[in-house]
Design a protein around this motif. Structure first.
Motif, PDB file in Angstrom:
ATOM      1  N   GLY A   8      18.010 -66.925 -40.310  1.00  0.00           N
ATOM      2  CA  GLY A   8      18.300 -65.706 -39.539  1.00  0.00           C
ATOM      3  C   GLY A   8      19.786 -65.624 -39.240  1.00  0.00           C
ATOM      4  O   GLY A   8      20.593 -66.380 -39.805  1.00  0.00           O
ATOM      5  N   GLY A  11      21.414 -69.150 -38.104  1.00  0.00           N
ATOM      6  CA  GLY A  11      21.535 -70.171 -39.147  1.00  0.00           C
ATOM      7  C   GLY A  11      22.531 -69.771 -40.223  1.00  0.00           C
ATOM      8  O   GLY A  11      23.366 -70.579 -40.657  1.00  0.00           O
ATOM      9  N   ILE A  29      16.875 -73.830 -45.098  1.00  0.00           N
ATOM     10  CA  ILE A  29      15.442 -73.747 -45.420  1.00  0.00           C
ATOM     11  C   ILE A  29      14.820 -72.658 -44.554  1.00  0.00           C
ATOM     12  O   ILE A  29      15.028 -72.628 -43.341  1.00  0.00           O
ATOM     13  N   SER A  30      14.067 -71.768 -45.182  1.00  0.00           N
ATOM     14  CA  SER A  30      13.314 -70.785 -44.395  1.00  0.00           C
ATOM     15  C   SER A  30      11.989 -70.494 -45.070  1.00  0.00           C
ATOM     16  O   SER A  30      11.922 -70.343 -46.292  1.00  0.00           O
ATOM     17  N   ASP A  73      10.703 -72.723 -47.950  1.00  0.00           N
ATOM     18  CA  ASP A  73       9.635 -73.698 -47.674  1.00  0.00           C
ATOM     19  C   ASP A  73       9.501 -73.832 -46.164  1.00  0.00           C
ATOM     20  O   ASP A  73      10.347 -73.336 -45.421  1.00  0.00           O
ATOM     21  N   LEU A 122       5.314 -57.644 -34.316  1.00  0.00           N
ATOM     22  CA  LEU A 122       6.338 -57.120 -35.216  1.00  0.00           C
ATOM     23  C   LEU A 122       7.526 -58.057 -35.101  1.00  0.00           C
ATOM     24  O   LEU A 122       8.335 -57.936 -34.182  1.00  0.00           O
ATOM     25  N   GLU A 152       9.780 -49.623 -30.764  1.00  0.00           N
ATOM     26  CA  GLU A 152      10.090 -49.513 -32.204  1.00  0.00           C
ATOM     27  C   GLU A 152       8.807 -49.380 -33.016  1.00  0.00           C
ATOM     28  O   GLU A 152       8.721 -48.551 -33.928  1.00  0.00           O
ATOM     29  N   PHE A 243       6.851 -77.048 -34.675  1.00  0.00           N
ATOM     30  CA  PHE A 243       7.058 -78.145 -35.638  1.00  0.00           C
ATOM     31  C   PHE A 243       8.020 -79.223 -35.107  1.00  0.00           C
ATOM     32  O   PHE A 243       8.133 -80.291 -35.691  1.00  0.00           O
ATOM     33  N   ASP A 273      17.672 -67.932 -31.099  1.00  0.00           N
ATOM     34  CA  ASP A 273      16.504 -67.660 -30.257  1.00  0.00           C
ATOM     35  C   ASP A 273      15.764 -68.918 -29.802  1.00  0.00           C
ATOM     36  O   ASP A 273      15.112 -68.910 -28.772  1.00  0.00           O
ATOM     37  N   GLN A 289      17.081 -64.196 -26.423  1.00  0.00           N
ATOM     38  CA  GLN A 289      16.505 -63.928 -27.737  1.00  0.00           C
ATOM     39  C   GLN A 289      16.975 -62.579 -28.266  1.00  0.00           C
ATOM     40  O   GLN A 289      16.189 -61.657 -28.454  1.00  0.00           O
ATOM     41  N   TRP A 291      20.407 -60.717 -30.814  1.00  0.00           N
ATOM     42  CA  TRP A 291      21.207 -60.920 -32.021  1.00  0.00           C
ATOM     43  C   TRP A 291      22.550 -61.620 -31.776  1.00  0.00           C
ATOM     44  O   TRP A 291      22.859 -62.647 -32.391  1.00  0.00           O
TER      45      TRP A 291
HETATM   46  C1  LIG Z   1      11.701 -55.780 -34.615  1.00  0.00           C
HETATM   47  C2  LIG Z   1      12.852 -56.443 -33.924  1.00  0.00           C
HETATM   48  C3  LIG Z   1      13.906 -55.680 -33.466  1.00  0.00           C
HETATM   49  C4  LIG Z   1      14.962 -56.281 -32.812  1.00  0.00           C
HETATM   50  N1  LIG Z   1      16.008 -55.513 -32.375  1.00  0.00           N
HETATM   51  C5  LIG Z   1      17.050 -56.093 -31.745  1.00  0.00           C
HETATM   52  C6  LIG Z   1      18.160 -55.316 -31.294  1.00  0.00           C
HETATM   53  O1  LIG Z   1      18.167 -54.094 -31.432  1.00  0.00           O
HETATM   54  N2  LIG Z   1      19.211 -55.970 -30.694  1.00  0.00           N
HETATM   55  C7  LIG Z   1      19.213 -57.332 -30.526  1.00  0.00           C
HETATM   56  O2  LIG Z   1      20.169 -57.879 -29.997  1.00  0.00           O
HETATM   57  N3  LIG Z   1      18.170 -58.094 -30.959  1.00  0.00           N
HETATM   58  C8  LIG Z   1      17.104 -57.509 -31.551  1.00  0.00           C
HETATM   59  N4  LIG Z   1      16.052 -58.273 -31.975  1.00  0.00           N
HETATM   60  C9  LIG Z   1      16.119 -59.738 -31.769  1.00  0.00           C
HETATM   61  C10 LIG Z   1      16.936 -60.400 -32.878  1.00  0.00           C
HETATM   62  O3  LIG Z   1      16.545 -59.896 -34.113  1.00  0.00           O
HETATM   63  C11 LIG Z   1      16.760 -61.910 -32.808  1.00  0.00           C
HETATM   64  O4  LIG Z   1      17.290 -62.345 -31.572  1.00  0.00           O
HETATM   65  C12 LIG Z   1      17.476 -62.646 -33.929  1.00  0.00           C
HETATM   66  O5  LIG Z   1      17.123 -62.142 -35.178  1.00  0.00           O
HETATM   67  C13 LIG Z   1      17.150 -64.136 -33.871  1.00  0.00           C
HETATM   68  O6  LIG Z   1      17.877 -64.788 -34.863  1.00  0.00           O
HETATM   69  P1  LIG Z   1      17.677 -66.336 -35.158  1.00  0.00           P
HETATM   70  O7  LIG Z   1      18.615 -66.658 -36.250  1.00  0.00           O
HETATM   71  O8  LIG Z   1      17.764 -67.114 -33.896  1.00  0.00           O
HETATM   72  O9  LIG Z   1      16.169 -66.486 -35.640  1.00  0.00           O
HETATM   73  P2  LIG Z   1      15.277 -65.704 -36.708  1.00  0.00           P
HETATM   74  O10 LIG Z   1      15.902 -64.452 -37.154  1.00  0.00           O
HETATM   75  O11 LIG Z   1      13.923 -65.629 -36.135  1.00  0.00           O
HETATM   76  O12 LIG Z   1      15.257 -66.680 -37.953  1.00  0.00           O
HETATM   77  C14 LIG Z   1      14.559 -67.901 -37.913  1.00  0.00           C
HETATM   78  C15 LIG Z   1      13.970 -68.187 -39.267  1.00  0.00           C
HETATM   79  O13 LIG Z   1      13.503 -69.535 -39.301  1.00  0.00           O
HETATM   80  C16 LIG Z   1      12.270 -69.572 -39.976  1.00  0.00           C
HETATM   81  N5  LIG Z   1      11.539 -70.755 -39.540  1.00  0.00           N
HETATM   82  C17 LIG Z   1      11.046 -71.028 -38.311  1.00  0.00           C
HETATM   83  N6  LIG Z   1      10.431 -72.236 -38.300  1.00  0.00           N
HETATM   84  C18 LIG Z   1      10.520 -72.702 -39.552  1.00  0.00           C
HETATM   85  C19 LIG Z   1      10.085 -73.890 -40.166  1.00  0.00           C
HETATM   86  N7  LIG Z   1       9.422 -74.839 -39.490  1.00  0.00           N
HETATM   87  N8  LIG Z   1      10.345 -74.071 -41.482  1.00  0.00           N
HETATM   88  C20 LIG Z   1      11.030 -73.138 -42.185  1.00  0.00           C
HETATM   89  N9  LIG Z   1      11.480 -71.990 -41.645  1.00  0.00           N
HETATM   90  C21 LIG Z   1      11.231 -71.786 -40.354  1.00  0.00           C
HETATM   91  C22 LIG Z   1      11.604 -68.277 -39.550  1.00  0.00           C
HETATM   92  O14 LIG Z   1      10.545 -67.962 -40.424  1.00  0.00           O
HETATM   93  C23 LIG Z   1      12.774 -67.327 -39.611  1.00  0.00           C
HETATM   94  O15 LIG Z   1      12.930 -66.794 -40.881  1.00  0.00           O
HETATM   95  C24 LIG Z   1      14.975 -57.689 -32.620  1.00  0.00           C
HETATM   96  C25 LIG Z   1      13.907 -58.460 -33.080  1.00  0.00           C
HETATM   97  C26 LIG Z   1      12.853 -57.845 -33.724  1.00  0.00           C
HETATM   98  C27 LIG Z   1      11.714 -58.691 -34.200  1.00  0.00           C
END
Ligand SMILES: Cc1cc2nc3c(=O)[nH]c(=O)nc-3n(C[C@H](O)[C@H](O)[C@H](O)COP(=O)(O)OP(=O)(O)OC[C@H]3O[C@@H](n4cnc5c(N)ncnc54)[C@H](O)[C@@H]3O)c2cc1C
Length: 442
Positions: A8, A11, A29-30, A73, A122, A152, A243, A273, A289, A291
């Motif tokens: 995400g 990462g 890895i994702s 994976d 979602l 949304e 995990f 997050d 949690q 962006w």
């Molecule tokens: C529909 C939606 C709309 C949003 N709109 C907004 C917005 O307008 N403004 C805002 O600020 N934020 C918004 N957010 C929140 C924002 O998108 C998140 O805070 C952000 O994407 C989190 O990023 P991240 O890199 O921490 O994690 P993520 O984007 O969740 O990425 C983590 C990744 O790790 C993978 N993963 C987890 N565990 C494992 C494992 N054991 N092995 C392999 N892979 C694994 C997951 O599958 C995922 O792909 C929204 C979220 C959603 C769902």
């Protein structure tokens, strides 16, 4: 090798910034997708504004060019004694440093029927595919939980002429975040949307299913019965750290980290997050949690890992979203209730859906934050005012410089200032400075 779990925003930002500073091999890895995509754009894919490929900010060759290996994976276990991550396909990868950036997952609160066919949150690409696949058979949907993602999802389903019922536990929409005046304006806006049925002070009791375990309806705690073919669960998210539990790494609600984003295990970091700060900056939450904090954490951890230990500094809070047509931005910390020693000024246009909610310190007049709806204001200008600890009078005097679209919005500014002057007996006069002049001078 540096291993990153999660592709995400957090990462991927970490990986990109590490590569700018180091030649060490990097593997991301994702389980969700091979390539990074913008989660916030998922709704626009469903509504036909873009294809899924368009949500991917980088072309596939970007990753090879930057020597960042991508594995699709699932990580089942992290062994901190041997510095290994165990993948579902049986492979074990040895890391020199590990970044956990595993994001969130939608909450479920143990409702009967919550795992039935036709129930989804979602969050992920897979959620979107699940909803897409079932949409042709949806006439009516029920969404549980009144937050940004719920709205949304409602907008998405309405775009396909699906009737939507929205169950909200509170009396007012998003009252945990917004004061009542703001919630009321948004609630009025929702009423305009044909096909959106709001049910306030209403909690889900159970999701009903047929003998094929397919959703047929919901029953609420107030005894309402709503027939539907789909239930959207949007009652918040939780760090996705199941995990990690077997690894011995210290966790609470999220993976616990210090100000350098280090976990309790040597060479293991957590960002985005899924990370929970043990000592967050005053006024900020331990888990955010959204962006931009994830992006900033990715930038910070990249420095620490490449030999420049850096404390995480989230800067001033800001965020933006959309409630159907109403754009929303927030700069600084505006709570749903005034905190000790604070005062506020609320401007609401009598006809247009425009609302500005300024909060400032009563004694010092220091500007604390603003929530703005229906009018777009510039982040760099507000950030600068927050950094400089400008007074509310300074902010209003120079409001024009923060205006994103002066031609279109200038009709509100004079009135904003006049109402402020009347309420507080002040003598603020609007400056005509342009936003870029303001920035050059700052
Ligand atoms: C529909 C939606 C709309 C949003 N709109 C907004 C917005 O307008 N403004 C805002 O600020 N934020 C918004 N957010 C929140 C924002 O998108 C998140 O805070 C952000 O994407 C989190 O990023 P991240 O890199 O921490 O994690 P993520 O984007 O969740 O990425 C983590 C990744 O790790 C993978 N993963 C987890 N565990 C494992 C494992 N054991 N092995 C392999 N892979 C694994 C997951 O599958 C995922 O792909 C929204 C979220 C959603 C769902």
């Amino acid at each position: 090798m540096i291993v990153i779990i999660g592709n995400g925003i957090s990462g991927v930002t970490a990986a990109r910034n590490i590569r700018k500073r180091s030649d060490e091999p990097i593997t991301i890895i994702s389980a969700e997708s091979k390539y990074f995509f913008s989660r916030t754009a998922l709704m626009y894919v469903y509504m036909g504004h873009m294809k899924f490929e368009h949500t991917q900010p980088y072309e596939p060759h970007f990753w090879t060019k930057n020597r960042i290996e991508l594995l699709q994976d699932f990580v089942e276990h992290v062994d901190t004694s041997s510095n290994e991550v165990h993948l579902r396909n049986g492979v074990r990868l040895t890391y020199s440093q590990l970044i956990i950036a595993s994001g969130s997952k939608p909450n479920k609160f143990g409702w009967p029927g919550q795992d039935a066919d036709g129930v989804s949150g979602l969050y992920s690409k897979q959620d979107l595919e699940y909803i897409e696949e079932r949409s042709p058979n949806m006439k009516t949907a029920v969404i549980v939980g009144g937050g940004l993602i719920g709205i949304e999802l409602a907008e998405m389903l309405l775009s396909r002429n699906i009737e939507v019922h929205f169950l909200i536990r509170e009396e007012y929409f998003f009252n945990g975040l917004f004061p009542t005046h703001t919630s009321e304006m948004l609630m009025k806006h929702f009423e305009k949307h044909h096909g959106l049925h709001m049910h306030y002070s209403t909690e889900l009791e159970e999701i009903q299913t047929n003998n094929e375990n397919k959703v047929t309806g919901v029953k609420t705690k107030t005894g309402k019965q709503i027939e539907c073919q789909f239930v959207g669960l949007t009652v918040g998210v939780t760090p996705n750290i199941e995990f990690i539990k077997s690894s011995g790494i210290e966790i609470n609600r999220g993976v616990l980290v210090n100000e350098f984003l280090e976990t309790s295990a040597k060479g293991v970091y957590a960002i985005g997050d899924c990370a929970e700060l043990k000592s967050p900056t005053p006024g900020r939450r331990p888990i955010e949690q959204v962006w931009y904090p994830g992006k900033f954490m990715g930038e910070t951890v990249a420095k620490t890992i490449t030999g420049e230990p850096t404390k995480y500094n989230p800067g001033h809070w800001f965020n933006s979203a959309k409630f159907f047509e109403i754009e929303y931005q927030t700069y600084g910390m505006v709570h749903n209730e005034l905190q000790d020693g604070q005062d506020e000024f609320v401007y609401q246009h009598t006809e247009d859906e425009v609302l500005l909610h300024f909060v400032f310190e009563k004694e010092s007049r220091k500007f604390v934050g603003v929530n703005n709806f229906g009018i777009r204001l510039r982040h760099p200008v507000f950030n600068d005012w927050l950094l400089k600890e400008s007074t509310i009078e300074d902010v209003l005097t120079n409001l024009r410089s923060a205006n994103f679209d002066p031609e279109f919005y200038k009709k509100y500014e004079q009135e904003v200032v006049e109402r402020f002057n009347t309420k507080f007996g002040a003598k603020v006069q609007l400056e005509k400075t342009k936003w870029w002049k303001q920035l050059i001078n700052s």
